[in-house]
Scaffold this motif. Sequence first.
Motif, short mmCIF file in Angstrom:
data_model
loop_
_atom_site.label_atom_id
_atom_site.label_comp_id
_atom_site.label_asym_id
_atom_site.label_seq_id
_atom_site.Cartn_x
_atom_site.Cartn_y
_atom_site.Cartn_z
N LEU A 171 4.10 1.09 3.97
CA LEU A 171 5.25 0.35 3.46
C LEU A 171 4.97 -1.15 3.47
CD1 LEU A 171 8.21 1.14 2.67
CD2 LEU A 171 8.86 0.39 4.95
N ARG A 172 4.30 -1.62 4.53
CA ARG A 172 3.97 -3.04 4.60
C ARG A 172 3.00 -3.43 3.50
NH1 ARG A 172 2.78 -2.35 9.93
NH2 ARG A 172 4.71 -2.39 11.08
N LYS A 223 5.08 -2.68 -1.17
CA LYS A 223 6.54 -2.67 -1.14
C LYS A 223 7.13 -1.84 -2.27
CE LYS A 223 8.33 -5.78 1.92
NZ LYS A 223 9.51 -6.55 2.28
N LEU A 242 16.08 -6.47 1.14
CA LEU A 242 15.84 -5.70 2.36
C LEU A 242 14.75 -6.41 3.16
CD1 LEU A 242 16.87 -2.90 3.44
CD2 LEU A 242 14.83 -1.90 2.39
N SER A 243 15.07 -6.78 4.40
CA SER A 243 14.03 -7.41 5.23
C SER A 243 13.02 -6.34 5.68
CB SER A 243 14.67 -8.06 6.46
OG SER A 243 15.09 -7.05 7.36
N ASP A 244 11.86 -6.80 6.14
CA ASP A 244 10.83 -5.86 6.62
C ASP A 244 11.37 -5.01 7.76
OD1 ASP A 244 9.19 -6.82 4.73
OD2 ASP A 244 7.71 -7.72 6.10
N ALA A 296 13.70 -2.42 6.46
CA ALA A 296 12.96 -1.37 5.75
C ALA A 296 12.34 -0.40 6.74
CB ALA A 296 11.88 -2.00 4.87
#
Lengths: 379, 258
Positions: A302-303, A306, B161-163, B166
């Motif tokens: 996910l990082r 995105k 959406l912030s990390d 998320a």
Amino acid sequence: MQFTFFHLMPYRPLDMAERHKHRAGWVVLPNTLYDPKKGADEYQSYIDQLVYAEKLGFDVIAVNEHHQTAYGLMPAPNLIAATLIARTTKAKIAIIGRALPLVNNPVNIAEEFAMLDNLSRGRIITGFVRGIGNEYHSTGINPFWSHERYQEAHDLIVQAWTRPGPFSFEGEHYNNRYVNLWPRPYQNPHPPIWIPSMGSSETIKWAAAPERKYPFLVTFSGRDLVARYLNMYREQAREYGYEPSGDQLGWASPVYVADTDERAKAEAKAGMESLFNDFLAVPFQMLLPPGYTSLPSMKNTLRLRKQLGAQKRHSIEELMESGTVVVGSPKTVRDELSRLRDATRANNLVTMLQFGVLPDDLTKRNMEMFASEVMPHLR
Amino acid sequence: MPAQPTNHKVRDVNIRMLRGGSGPPLLFLHGANGLPVWLPVFEQLSKHFDVMIPEHPGYGTSDNPPWMRNIGDLAMYYLDFLDGLGGEKVHVVGQSLGGWAAAEAAVRNCSRIATLSLLAPAGIRVKGIPSGDNFIWDLEEGLRNLYHDQSFPDRMLAQPLSDDDAEIALTNRYATTKFGWDPRWFNPALERWLHRISVPTLVMWGENDKLFPVAYAKRWGERIPGAQVEIVPQCGHVPAVEKAELTAQKIIALAGRR
């Protein structure tokens, strides 16, 4: 090198315009798009191709399992393997693999493989996989337990093959009061187990462990990833205190050979692009249901990306550029494959010489060219 | 006034919890998308109750004990939770997955429960009327299908959406898969024990629910003795958000607070 001719058995007559009215060629693609008369022809062509591969000198002919999809018509690959046993005499027959977590009694898998091993007098190679994420949708099995079920099913199958029966198996997911296989496998202690994988450090660590030393196959990946994962396996083996043999390392790739680079690309284009864009492509929610990948790995993914799920079409040029597919003249293909072999010292090459909508005549010529112009130079 | 997150510990499990208001205790069990923010419905309820909104074990940043393997474990955990509070009986409200956990707890033991409000609960299956497949929906589709009035998802989707958010959303999705994937959103045994719920019960359902069709409300009403069934017009799966005032009113009325 050891050469495997691998088949997915895609449903080529698929109406692609209809296909793209649906989320994917999996799970929700209406089976009214399947015509049994055309499908029967497909089976016949594909089995003939697998049998022909033995005549051309391939060491291994291979099939695998997929469910409820036009991508591959083998929900029960052992049925095809049984046919291949009857029509061949010396090639190894690999079922790479069966999706262990998708069944509710893994003893069935142990039994069927043991039968095939007896019927073939020891020509069977097995593969243990977890299935594609889509298959947790189509079977209803909870992907959250995918890894746990895989480990347990693996232990149960290997014990069923090797421990004197009857014995009891006590797991979280599988509980069998009597495990007592009739027949036992023909090969001693059991048929080889290959681990095809898109690559994950957890799988590599597990497969390379000294008590397993399972041959590892990187599938559908660009050349850099293939090299990275195979070298990771080698490093892992060294950490365990041994040097892996080349037979433990392999990769799978769609390959197309013709007289010239230009001709190869022109002939392979439709097949390659349909494989990746029409048959294989699925949305993120289908491909990676929660638990299919561990939560920490998924957080990393996910990082890194995105925009998961954003689908774009891959051109044959991009696929060739990344080395996900190998397409060209005999010299080009020889050079590309031998570079990767030398970089990884992998000994196990799994070729896909029919892919996507590639028709029978081109498939046959591709197989012949590969067998005569590439294989002998890489052996 | 928005409540601040606090820590709450039951046996060896630490969880995050929102708590605000004063009055008799009210426990709100959240749905599949995890611990909500301090919503207008909580503001309303906090005028009458000591509102506690725990983040289920396995969700967000709450502990994820390895023994928490199915909805029955979650129900037993909340029975421990209720016992741990001591004092008077607790008004229990559950949204969707949280409603399922609340019903599973209530069929086991109602002795610590004052009233039960089930807001579009998961947990049963009505043959021939399949639930929506929120595991195959993409993120936007999944959010849009929860609401009838699309201005709610419009506003939510417009917020970046912030990390951290998320990662929490991903963690929640994993936990939800564990509980809800198979059998899809129900426990075959639950329906046959719903008669054991012996406290005043409210079943609230959005008429336009695309996840669990409104026909499910009728079945819950038939199985729980004396249950009051409220069908909310022009409303999707989350009446507590789409019809906050009405939802609060009904919960307050059930508790006899007005």
